[in-house]
Design a protein around this motif. Structure first.
Motif, short mmCIF file in Angstrom:
data_model
loop_
_atom_site.label_atom_id
_atom_site.label_comp_id
_atom_site.label_asym_id
_atom_site.label_seq_id
_atom_site.Cartn_x
_atom_site.Cartn_y
_atom_site.Cartn_z
N VAL A 117 0.90 -1.22 0.06
CA VAL A 117 0.10 0.28 -0.19
C VAL A 117 0.65 1.04 -0.21
CG1 VAL A 117 -1.72 1.37 1.01
CG2 VAL A 117 -2.13 -0.78 1.42
N VAL A 118 0.72 2.22 -0.61
CA VAL A 118 1.65 3.15 -1.00
C VAL A 118 0.65 4.53 -0.67
CG1 VAL A 118 2.55 4.75 -2.48
CG2 VAL A 118 3.11 2.51 -2.90
N THR A 147 -12.13 -13.32 -0.52
CA THR A 147 -10.65 -13.76 0.11
C THR A 147 -9.54 -13.29 0.63
OG1 THR A 147 -9.01 -14.97 -0.90
CG2 THR A 147 -9.29 -13.38 -2.04
N PRO A 148 -9.83 -13.24 1.90
CA PRO A 148 -8.87 -12.64 2.57
C PRO A 148 -7.57 -12.30 2.05
CG PRO A 148 -8.55 -15.07 3.78
CD PRO A 148 -9.32 -14.88 2.55
N VAL A 149 -6.98 -10.94 2.57
CA VAL A 149 -6.10 -10.67 2.29
C VAL A 149 -5.04 -9.93 3.15
CG1 VAL A 149 -6.76 -8.25 1.71
CG2 VAL A 149 -5.61 -8.96 -0.34
N ILE A 150 -3.47 -9.65 2.68
CA ILE A 150 -2.55 -8.67 3.92
C ILE A 150 -2.76 -7.50 3.22
CG2 ILE A 150 -1.34 -8.48 5.12
CD1 ILE A 150 -0.89 -12.11 5.21
N LEU A 151 -2.60 -6.29 4.12
CA LEU A 151 -2.66 -5.33 4.23
C LEU A 151 -0.86 -4.50 3.95
CD1 LEU A 151 -5.87 -2.75 3.89
CD2 LEU A 151 -5.01 -3.96 1.82
N ALA A 152 -0.18 -4.30 3.49
CA ALA A 152 1.61 -3.93 3.88
C ALA A 152 1.94 -2.26 3.58
CB ALA A 152 2.70 -4.98 2.95
N VAL A 153 1.96 -2.03 4.35
CA VAL A 153 2.77 -0.20 4.35
C VAL A 153 3.28 -0.61 3.46
CG1 VAL A 153 2.93 2.07 4.96
CG2 VAL A 153 1.13 0.85 6.00
N VAL A 167 4.18 7.29 8.83
CA VAL A 167 3.17 6.71 8.28
C VAL A 167 2.12 6.38 9.31
CG1 VAL A 167 5.69 5.34 6.93
CG2 VAL A 167 4.45 4.55 9.40
N GLU A 168 2.06 6.82 10.00
CA GLU A 168 0.82 6.83 11.06
C GLU A 168 -0.48 6.81 10.44
OE1 GLU A 168 3.46 8.27 11.81
OE2 GLU A 168 4.22 7.04 13.07
N PRO A 169 -0.57 7.98 9.94
CA PRO A 169 -1.82 8.48 8.88
C PRO A 169 -2.33 7.23 8.38
CG PRO A 169 -0.72 9.96 9.32
CD PRO A 169 0.24 9.44 9.88
N ILE A 170 -1.33 6.30 6.90
CA ILE A 170 -1.99 5.65 6.05
C ILE A 170 -2.30 4.47 6.72
CG2 ILE A 170 0.80 4.78 6.07
CD1 ILE A 170 -2.52 4.86 2.62
N ALA A 188 -3.46 3.88 9.99
CA ALA A 188 -4.90 4.48 10.64
C ALA A 188 -5.56 4.06 9.33
CB ALA A 188 -4.93 5.85 11.18
N ALA A 189 -6.05 4.96 8.31
CA ALA A 189 -6.32 3.78 7.06
C ALA A 189 -6.60 2.97 6.40
CB ALA A 189 -5.75 5.19 5.47
N CYS A 190 -5.59 2.79 7.20
CA CYS A 190 -5.92 1.23 6.82
C CYS A 190 -5.86 0.24 7.58
CB CYS A 190 -3.96 0.81 6.36
SG CYS A 190 -2.65 0.66 4.68
N LEU A 191 -5.92 0.48 8.74
CA LEU A 191 -6.55 -0.58 9.54
C LEU A 191 -8.26 -0.04 9.91
CD1 LEU A 191 -6.74 -1.86 12.30
CD2 LEU A 191 -6.18 0.32 13.82
N ALA A 192 -8.50 1.08 9.52
CA ALA A 192 -10.05 1.27 9.46
C ALA A 192 -10.80 1.01 8.20
CB ALA A 192 -10.27 2.76 9.19
N ILE A 193 -9.91 0.92 7.04
CA ILE A 193 -10.61 -0.52 5.81
C ILE A 193 -10.47 -1.96 6.64
CG2 ILE A 193 -9.85 -1.36 3.92
CD1 ILE A 193 -8.85 1.99 2.87
#
Length: 87
Positions: free
Chosen positions: A25-26, A43-49, A61-64, A66-71
């Motif tokens: 994730v960028v 299907t499950p997925v993993i988001l990686a900053v 990176v905290e804002p992105i 936090a956004a990934c966590l909300a998603i």
């Protein structure tokens, strides 16, 4: 749905002879698109900053994250978050 443990998603995939995709994730739009696609194919997925995201966001990176966590929390499929590496 609750946020899934990335490690547990990997274990479950291995136990069922399946793969689990982890996507870099960028930007927020990347995370949204990845979660939407995962929901579409159920299907499950993993988001990686990604390291590129760290540079793109000038180390903030905290804002992105936090956004990934909300998603992940709002997704209709399990979404794991890659833990941040500590170099």
């Amino acid at each position: 749905m609750t946020v899934a443990s990335a490690g547990q998603l990997v274990i479950e995939a291995w136990e069922h002879s399946r793969a689990i995709a982890a996507f870099n994730v960028v930007t927020l739009e990347h995370a949204e698109a990845i979660a939407t696609a995962a929901e579409a194919v159920v299907t499950p997925v993993i988001l990686a900053v990604s390291e590129n995201a760290v540079r793109f966001h000038l180390g903030q990176v905290e804002p992105i994250a936090a956004a990934c966590l909300a998603i992940a929390r709002s997704a209709r499929v399990p979404v794991g978050l890659q833990p941040r590496s500590r170099h």
